[in-house]
Design a protein around this motif. Sequence first.
Motif, PDB file in Angstrom:
ATOM      1  N   LEU A  84      44.286  58.585  83.301  1.00  0.00           N
ATOM      2  CA  LEU A  84      44.876  57.327  83.055  1.00  0.00           C
ATOM      3  C   LEU A  84      43.386  56.713  82.651  1.00  0.00           C
ATOM      4  CD1 LEU A  84      47.374  55.090  83.598  1.00  0.00           C
ATOM      5  CD2 LEU A  84      45.940  54.383  85.405  1.00  0.00           C
ATOM      6  N   THR A  90      42.310  47.515  88.318  1.00  0.00           N
ATOM      7  CA  THR A  90      41.743  48.478  89.464  1.00  0.00           C
ATOM      8  C   THR A  90      40.413  48.151  90.059  1.00  0.00           C
ATOM      9  OG1 THR A  90      43.317  49.962  88.255  1.00  0.00           O
ATOM     10  CG2 THR A  90      41.602  51.007  89.913  1.00  0.00           C
ATOM     11  N   GLY A 116      45.437  60.194  93.854  1.00  0.00           N
ATOM     12  CA  GLY A 116      45.783  60.202  92.506  1.00  0.00           C
ATOM     13  C   GLY A 116      44.442  59.891  91.968  1.00  0.00           C
ATOM     14  N   THR A 117      43.402  60.484  91.976  1.00  0.00           N
ATOM     15  CA  THR A 117      42.024  59.816  91.781  1.00  0.00           C
ATOM     16  C   THR A 117      41.937  59.698  90.184  1.00  0.00           C
ATOM     17  OG1 THR A 117      39.686  60.041  92.134  1.00  0.00           O
ATOM     18  CG2 THR A 117      40.613  61.943  91.848  1.00  0.00           C
ATOM     19  N   CYS A 121      37.467  57.052  89.416  1.00  0.00           N
ATOM     20  CA  CYS A 121      36.846  55.775  89.325  1.00  0.00           C
ATOM     21  C   CYS A 121      36.840  55.191  90.537  1.00  0.00           C
ATOM     22  CB  CYS A 121      37.603  54.916  88.193  1.00  0.00           C
ATOM     23  SG  CYS A 121      39.200  54.668  88.284  1.00  0.00           S
ATOM     24  N   ASN A 180      45.954  53.863  93.413  1.00  0.00           N
ATOM     25  CA  ASN A 180      46.689  53.274  92.295  1.00  0.00           C
ATOM     26  C   ASN A 180      47.701  54.388  91.793  1.00  0.00           C
ATOM     27  OD1 ASN A 180      47.252  51.953  89.973  1.00  0.00           O
ATOM     28  ND2 ASN A 180      45.514  52.574  88.948  1.00  0.00           N
ATOM     29  N   ALA A 202      50.543  60.141  85.090  1.00  0.00           N
ATOM     30  CA  ALA A 202      49.835  59.268  85.730  1.00  0.00           C
ATOM     31  C   ALA A 202      50.373  57.696  85.754  1.00  0.00           C
ATOM     32  CB  ALA A 202      48.331  58.943  84.795  1.00  0.00           C
TER      33      ALA A 202
HETATM   34  N1  GLN Z   1      42.740  56.258  90.252  1.00  0.00           N
HETATM   35  C1  GLN Z   1      43.048  56.438  88.898  1.00  0.00           C
HETATM   36  C2  GLN Z   1      42.870  55.161  88.266  1.00  0.00           C
HETATM   37  O1  GLN Z   1      43.046  54.151  89.166  1.00  0.00           O
HETATM   38  C3  GLN Z   1      43.951  57.019  88.099  1.00  0.00           C
HETATM   39  C4  GLN Z   1      45.422  56.231  88.311  1.00  0.00           C
HETATM   40  C5  GLN Z   1      46.688  56.935  87.885  1.00  0.00           C
HETATM   41  O2  GLN Z   1      46.459  58.156  87.270  1.00  0.00           O
HETATM   42  N2  GLN Z   1      47.648  56.436  88.133  1.00  0.00           N
HETATM   43  O3  GLN Z   1      42.319  54.701  87.088  1.00  0.00           O
END
Ligand code: GLN
Length: 272
Positions: A84, A90, A116-117, A121, A180, A202
């Motif tokens: 993403l 965020t 779900g990094t 970031c 996120n 994502a």
């Molecule tokens: N943690 C990442 C971001 O906030 C990816 C989040 C996601 O893929 N949903 O950009």
Amino acid sequence: MRVEDLIVYGKSKVHSEHAKMLLAALLNVNSLELLNYLDQEVPEEIEKKFKEKLAELVKNRPIQYVIGNVNFYGEEFLVNESTLIPRFETEELVENTIMYLDEFFEDKNLKVIDLGTGTGCIGLTLKKLIPSLDMTLVDISDNALEMARQNQEKKGLDVTIIKSNFLEQVSGPFDIIISNPPYIKEGEEIESIVKENEPSLALYGGKDGLDCYRTILNQCKSKLNPKFMIAFEIGCNQREELLKLIHQELGNVKVICKKDLSNRDRMIFIFS
Ligand code: GLN
């Protein structure tokens, strides 16, 4: 062609900011510095690249993927189609998390996990700003993990990176969970540039968009320390349903819902 000519050429095809961002990236300067070089001749090879990449923008490919990086919280993060594109909202999640973390925990030697990094970031920014955190980044996508790893290496930050379906493959216990997660409802209308380019994995969170929260809230019960905080980014219409879900899963916890700068409900913080 000169820098100025290429900007004019670019502006005739795409948004002028994007034309400048692209040329600046190719010349390794920032968009403002670019204006100091208006008269300079651009090497032919870069001119060719500029035109090729401009054509990608014309085809609705996001500027961040075309350039290959994005600014998040004042830092450059590498990004590609496996992850993403980090969003401004965020950054607000990170900012508020730091504020609550400061208020809620006296000792900053905390075990934190970013679920779900993606690019990494959230977790990498937190680790950079609060080095005493013991930070773990997880994602289910190998390609996303590769991206997070590259960002980690570039920044030289000491974090653990693990492949996991949220908390499934990690043991904990954690003091802070931050995420996120994908939260768009199946079939929900979203911008075509997002839908056509960013990974569905994502973006989408099942029928009502809440599947990932359900999974995390369920998994987390056995993986949290008695004093804990959970920080979620949420979709702007998910507040009520999520509050119900949180109390169903975690009982009598304290919950704060925060609005973003556009005055939409976008973050939920849960405290033991
Ligand atoms: N943690 C990442 C971001 O906030 C990816 C989040 C996601 O893929 N949903 O950009």
